[in-house]
Scaffold this motif. Structure first.
Motif, PDB file in Angstrom:
ATOM      1  N   VAL A  65       5.318  -7.722  -0.177  1.00 26.78           N
ATOM      2  CA  VAL A  65       6.540  -7.071  -0.630  1.00 26.78           C
ATOM      3  C   VAL A  65       6.750  -5.818   0.203  1.00 26.78           C
ATOM      4  CG1 VAL A  65       6.334  -7.950  -2.992  1.00 26.78           C
ATOM      5  CG2 VAL A  65       5.299  -5.745  -2.407  1.00 26.78           C
ATOM      6  N   PHE A  66       7.980  -5.290   0.194  1.00 32.75           N
ATOM      7  CA  PHE A  66       8.311  -4.037   0.879  1.00 32.75           C
ATOM      8  C   PHE A  66       8.612  -2.992  -0.189  1.00 32.75           C
ATOM      9  CE2 PHE A  66       9.049  -7.102   4.223  1.00 32.75           C
ATOM     10  CZ  PHE A  66       8.538  -6.463   5.359  1.00 32.75           C
ATOM     11  N   VAL A  67       7.707  -2.019  -0.332  1.00 32.72           N
ATOM     12  CA  VAL A  67       7.825  -0.992  -1.357  1.00 32.72           C
ATOM     13  C   VAL A  67       8.614   0.188  -0.785  1.00 32.72           C
ATOM     14  CG1 VAL A  67       6.571   0.485  -2.957  1.00 32.72           C
ATOM     15  CG2 VAL A  67       5.617  -1.731  -2.281  1.00 32.72           C
ATOM     16  N   VAL A  68       9.561   0.705  -1.573  1.00 29.07           N
ATOM     17  CA  VAL A  68      10.414   1.814  -1.145  1.00 29.07           C
ATOM     18  C   VAL A  68       9.705   3.129  -1.453  1.00 29.07           C
ATOM     19  CG1 VAL A  68      12.628   2.953  -1.475  1.00 29.07           C
ATOM     20  CG2 VAL A  68      12.482   0.442  -1.529  1.00 29.07           C
ATOM     21  N   HIS A  69       9.556   4.011  -0.367  1.00 28.69           N
ATOM     22  CA  HIS A  69       8.925   5.329  -0.508  1.00 28.69           C
ATOM     23  C   HIS A  69       9.770   6.357   0.231  1.00 28.69           C
ATOM     24  CE1 HIS A  69       5.263   4.216  -2.557  1.00 28.69           C
ATOM     25  NE2 HIS A  69       4.953   3.332  -1.634  1.00 28.69           N
ATOM     26  N   ASP A  70      10.517   7.180  -0.504  1.00 32.21           N
ATOM     27  CA  ASP A  70      11.239   8.313   0.099  1.00 32.21           C
ATOM     28  C   ASP A  70      12.020   7.909   1.352  1.00 32.21           C
ATOM     29  OD1 ASP A  70      10.182   9.998  -1.836  1.00 32.21           O
ATOM     30  OD2 ASP A  70       8.393  10.419  -0.624  1.00 32.21           O
ATOM     31  N   THR A 106      11.757   5.211   3.206  1.00 36.06           N
ATOM     32  CA  THR A 106      11.076   4.336   4.154  1.00 36.06           C
ATOM     33  C   THR A 106      10.477   3.153   3.392  1.00 36.06           C
ATOM     34  OG1 THR A 106       8.999   5.563   3.956  1.00 36.06           O
ATOM     35  CG2 THR A 106      10.514   6.242   5.713  1.00 36.06           C
ATOM     36  N   LEU A 107      10.067   2.143   4.163  1.00 39.29           N
ATOM     37  CA  LEU A 107       9.481   0.946   3.578  1.00 39.29           C
ATOM     38  C   LEU A 107       7.996   0.869   3.892  1.00 39.29           C
ATOM     39  CD1 LEU A 107      12.096  -1.894   4.236  1.00 39.29           C
ATOM     40  CD2 LEU A 107      11.682  -0.622   2.131  1.00 39.29           C
ATOM     41  N   GLU A 108       7.243   0.377   2.909  1.00 39.76           N
ATOM     42  CA  GLU A 108       5.814   0.108   3.095  1.00 39.76           C
ATOM     43  C   GLU A 108       5.565  -1.380   2.833  1.00 39.76           C
ATOM     44  OE1 GLU A 108       1.558   0.707   0.816  1.00 39.76           O
ATOM     45  OE2 GLU A 108       3.310   1.864   0.167  1.00 39.76           O
ATOM     46  N   ARG A 109       5.043  -2.054   3.830  1.00 39.42           N
ATOM     47  CA  ARG A 109       4.696  -3.464   3.666  1.00 39.42           C
ATOM     48  C   ARG A 109       3.356  -3.554   2.936  1.00 39.42           C
ATOM     49  NH1 ARG A 109       5.867  -8.375   6.514  1.00 39.42           N
ATOM     50  NH2 ARG A 109       4.141  -9.852   6.382  1.00 39.42           N
ATOM     51  N   ARG A 110       3.318  -4.337   1.821  1.00 37.48           N
ATOM     52  CA  ARG A 110       2.114  -4.356   0.987  1.00 37.48           C
ATOM     53  C   ARG A 110       1.788  -5.805   0.584  1.00 37.48           C
ATOM     54  NH1 ARG A 110       2.184  -0.794  -4.352  1.00 37.48           N
ATOM     55  NH2 ARG A 110       2.614   0.805  -2.772  1.00 37.48           N
ATOM     56  N   ALA A 111       0.509  -6.142   0.675  1.00 36.79           N
ATOM     57  CA  ALA A 111       0.050  -7.467   0.243  1.00 36.79           C
ATOM     58  C   ALA A 111      -0.197  -7.456  -1.261  1.00 36.79           C
ATOM     59  CB  ALA A 111      -1.231  -7.848   0.982  1.00 36.79           C
ATOM     60  N   VAL A 112       0.189  -8.539  -1.934  1.00 41.53           N
ATOM     61  CA  VAL A 112       0.027  -8.643  -3.387  1.00 41.53           C
ATOM     62  C   VAL A 112      -0.537 -10.023  -3.723  1.00 41.53           C
ATOM     63  CG1 VAL A 112       1.871  -7.015  -3.960  1.00 41.53           C
ATOM     64  CG2 VAL A 112       2.418  -9.429  -3.645  1.00 41.53           C
ATOM     65  N   ARG A 113      -1.113 -10.126  -4.932  1.00 38.56           N
ATOM     66  CA  ARG A 113      -1.605 -11.406  -5.439  1.00 38.56           C
ATOM     67  C   ARG A 113      -0.585 -11.959  -6.414  1.00 38.56           C
ATOM     68  NH1 ARG A 113      -5.317 -13.269  -9.455  1.00 38.56           N
ATOM     69  NH2 ARG A 113      -5.604 -11.152 -10.224  1.00 38.56           N
ATOM     70  N   VAL A 165       3.326  -7.675 -13.020  1.00 33.76           N
ATOM     71  CA  VAL A 165       4.713  -7.240 -13.089  1.00 33.76           C
ATOM     72  C   VAL A 165       5.581  -8.400 -12.628  1.00 33.76           C
ATOM     73  CG1 VAL A 165       4.192  -4.803 -12.740  1.00 33.76           C
ATOM     74  CG2 VAL A 165       4.594  -6.285 -10.756  1.00 33.76           C
ATOM     75  N   SER A 166       6.825  -8.340 -13.027  1.00 31.39           N
ATOM     76  CA  SER A 166       7.780  -9.391 -12.684  1.00 31.39           C
ATOM     77  C   SER A 166       8.763  -8.852 -11.654  1.00 31.39           C
ATOM     78  CB  SER A 166       8.512  -9.858 -13.936  1.00 31.39           C
ATOM     79  OG  SER A 166       9.490 -10.825 -13.606  1.00 31.39           O
ATOM     80  N   LEU A 167       9.034  -9.669 -10.633  1.00 27.32           N
ATOM     81  CA  LEU A 167       9.987  -9.318  -9.586  1.00 27.32           C
ATOM     82  C   LEU A 167      10.941 -10.490  -9.369  1.00 27.32           C
ATOM     83  CD1 LEU A 167       7.743  -7.712  -6.805  1.00 27.32           C
ATOM     84  CD2 LEU A 167       9.300  -6.518  -8.344  1.00 27.32           C
ATOM     85  N   PRO A 168      12.138 -10.206  -8.858  1.00 34.58           N
ATOM     86  CA  PRO A 168      13.005 -11.318  -8.440  1.00 34.58           C
ATOM     87  C   PRO A 168      12.328 -12.118  -7.331  1.00 34.58           C
ATOM     88  CG  PRO A 168      14.244  -9.275  -8.581  1.00 34.58           C
ATOM     89  CD  PRO A 168      12.797  -8.896  -8.714  1.00 34.58           C
ATOM     90  N   SER A 169      12.617 -13.390  -7.273  1.00 31.78           N
ATOM     91  CA  SER A 169      11.957 -14.244  -6.289  1.00 31.78           C
ATOM     92  C   SER A 169      12.303 -13.854  -4.855  1.00 31.78           C
ATOM     93  CB  SER A 169      12.339 -15.709  -6.537  1.00 31.78           C
ATOM     94  OG  SER A 169      13.758 -15.860  -6.484  1.00 31.78           O
ATOM     95  N   ASN A 170      13.479 -13.240  -4.643  1.00 27.34           N
ATOM     96  CA  ASN A 170      13.861 -12.843  -3.279  1.00 27.34           C
ATOM     97  C   ASN A 170      13.288 -11.493  -2.887  1.00 27.34           C
ATOM     98  OD1 ASN A 170      15.450 -11.337  -4.981  1.00 27.34           O
ATOM     99  ND2 ASN A 170      17.344 -11.637  -3.818  1.00 27.34           N
ATOM    100  N   SER A 203      -1.505  -8.438  -9.013  1.00 23.26           N
ATOM    101  CA  SER A 203      -2.145  -7.205  -8.554  1.00 23.26           C
ATOM    102  C   SER A 203      -1.492  -6.756  -7.260  1.00 23.26           C
ATOM    103  CB  SER A 203      -3.649  -7.424  -8.331  1.00 23.26           C
ATOM    104  OG  SER A 203      -3.870  -8.389  -7.326  1.00 23.26           O
ATOM    105  N   GLY A 204      -1.635  -5.455  -6.972  1.00 23.53           N
ATOM    106  CA  GLY A 204      -1.067  -4.887  -5.759  1.00 23.53           C
ATOM    107  C   GLY A 204       0.218  -4.121  -5.970  1.00 23.53           C
ATOM    108  N   LEU A 205       0.784  -4.170  -7.184  1.00 19.63           N
ATOM    109  CA  LEU A 205       2.043  -3.492  -7.455  1.00 19.63           C
ATOM    110  C   LEU A 205       2.024  -2.987  -8.886  1.00 19.63           C
ATOM    111  CD1 LEU A 205       4.733  -2.963  -5.913  1.00 19.63           C
ATOM    112  CD2 LEU A 205       5.674  -4.927  -7.125  1.00 19.63           C
ATOM    113  N   ALA A 206       2.432  -1.748  -9.059  1.00 20.88           N
ATOM    114  CA  ALA A 206       2.418  -1.133 -10.382  1.00 20.88           C
ATOM    115  C   ALA A 206       3.804  -1.211 -11.011  1.00 20.88           C
ATOM    116  CB  ALA A 206       1.981   0.328 -10.285  1.00 20.88           C
ATOM    117  N   PRO A 207       3.860  -1.236 -12.348  1.00 24.14           N
ATOM    118  CA  PRO A 207       5.170  -1.227 -13.012  1.00 24.14           C
ATOM    119  C   PRO A 207       5.965   0.023 -12.636  1.00 24.14           C
ATOM    120  CG  PRO A 207       3.436  -1.816 -14.558  1.00 24.14           C
ATOM    121  CD  PRO A 207       2.750  -1.359 -13.316  1.00 24.14           C
TER     122      PRO A 207
END
Length: 410
Positions: free
Chosen positions: A357-362, A364-371, A341-346, A384-388
């Protein structure tokens, strides 16, 4: 008079008696306003929002190239270069009298592209030819003299048996034969030397004709008729050392400098997607030919050679190009080409092969490691580590923590 003064005093307004009630009402009004302001501040304090305000971005599937674009694990920039190109020059120093090429001309191997002044060389060749004829004539004359001397010697020997001539006459005949044989051998050598000299003159004459060393396209025309050309540099700046540059377009390839920190992502035979800066919407299939086994210590890079699998007239030497090194199919668990998936560099912290990355869940934030995959100043590919479709926080990520409450701002 006293009655009038009394009446006037009764009609007078007492200002002091009215000021006391007015001052008291002002005090009560100020107190009421203070109480209301304090109540407002307290209400705002208790009702203020406590969640951290963040902006979010949605993870977008990598598009515009199918599996090849989705499998990009590293981006780099480089140039199109020709492995086979030559600046054609003459083998002798002479004045050019004819030039038969222009930029963009296609030439075949061995095609005549220029002619040099051959006046002096042709005169030398004519002289060598005359010397050869003279040497051959002398050789023929000596051969005749030797034959005659041999016959005379044979007669002297037969007369010696009948005691008609002396032994000295026979010896003289023998000496004459031996001298003519030596002279004949010398003249044979002279003929060989003159013939070799004539061969050199013929070679020099052939060198006045400049031919294309291989088939290709003329990219540079470096001289004009009437100019002196030479295989070596001469002082004064009036002698050309090259006539033109020919490029074999079938030998075009791409050379890129890859940061040595990421060279472990590149291997021989790896698939590559290339895009010329001049044609950014045209994706050219390619592959890694070789990783040059040395690094540039000043730049911290390693040169990689990339072969083009598609030949096209739009691909020209020295063009700028961006390449994407593609992941192996085995890098994905399902055996398919690794997507992403593509994300902004910031929206990503970290660099190299991994990040967070910090994933938004209801709220709150979840800190997640990605490749991480390829990236630039505007966007980065997460392999990997993040879904579209997942939402992540963007901005100053150093102020965020795992599990904090947030309020998404538009």
């Amino acid at each position: 008079m006293d009655d009038q003064s009394t009446l006037l005093n009764q009609l007078r307004i007492d200002r002091g008696s009215e000021s006391a009630p007015s001052s008291g009402s002002r005090i009560w009004l100020a107190a009421a306003l203070t109480i209301l302001a304090a109540a407002g501040i307290a209400a705002w304090w208790w009702m203020r929002p406590t969640a951290t305000r963040v902006h979010v971005a949605v993870a977008q599937p990598v598009a515009g190239g199918g599996a090849t674009a989705a499998g990009s694990i590293l981006d780099a920039s480089g140039y199109v270069v020709a492995r086979r190109q030559a600046t054609v020059a003459s083998k002798i120093t002479a004045k050019m009298v004819e030039l038969d090429i222009e930029e963009g001309d296609h030439v075949a191997a061995g095609q005549i592209i220029a002619r040099l002044d051959d006046t002096n060389i042709r005169a030398t060749l004519n002289q060598a030819s005359a010397q050869l004829e003279f040497a051959k004539a002398g050789l023929a004359e000596t051969q005749v003299n030797l034959t005659n001397a041999q016959r005379d010697y044979d007669r002297q020997k037969s007369l010696l048996q009948g005691h008609y001539v002396s032994q000295a006459a026979v010896d003289n005949s023998q000496t004459t034969v031996d001298a003519l044989r030596a002279q004949l051998a010398t003249q044979h050598s002279n003929v060989e030397v003159v013939a070799r000299g004539m061969s050199v003159a013929e070679r020099n004459l052939d060198d006045t004709i400049v031919r294309a060393p291989f088939a290709g396209i003329v990219t540079v025309k470096a001289a004009q008729p009437g100019e002196m050309v030479s295989p070596i540099s001469a002082g004064g700046g009036f002698t050309r050392t090259g006539i033109g540059t020919i490029v074999d377009m079938d030998s075009l390839e791409i050379q890129v400098d890859v940061n040595e920190n990421f060279i472990n992502r590149v291997r021989q035979g790896q698939g590559v997607a290339a895009k010329l800066n001049a044609y950014p919407d045209w994706q050219i299939p390619a592959h890694v030919i070789a990783v040059i086994p040395t690094a540039d210590r000043s730049k911290g890079t390693v040169t990689v050679r990339i072969g083009l699998e598609q030949k096209d007239g739009r691909i020209l030497p020295e063009m700028g190009v961006r390449v994407s090194f593609l992941a192996d199919p085995s890098q994905a668990p399902d055996g398919k080409a690794a997507g992403g998936v593509s994300l902004p560099s910031n929206a990503v912290q970290g660099s190299g092969a991994t990040g967070t990355v910090f994933v938004v869940h209801d709220g709150t934030l979840e800190r997640r490691a990605v490749r991480l995959g390829a990236g630039n100043s505007d966007s980065v590919t997460v392999l990997s580590g993040l879904a579209p479709g997942e939402r992540v926080a963007v901005g100053d990520l150093t102020q965020l923590k795992d599990g904090i409450e947030i309020r998404v701002e538009k």
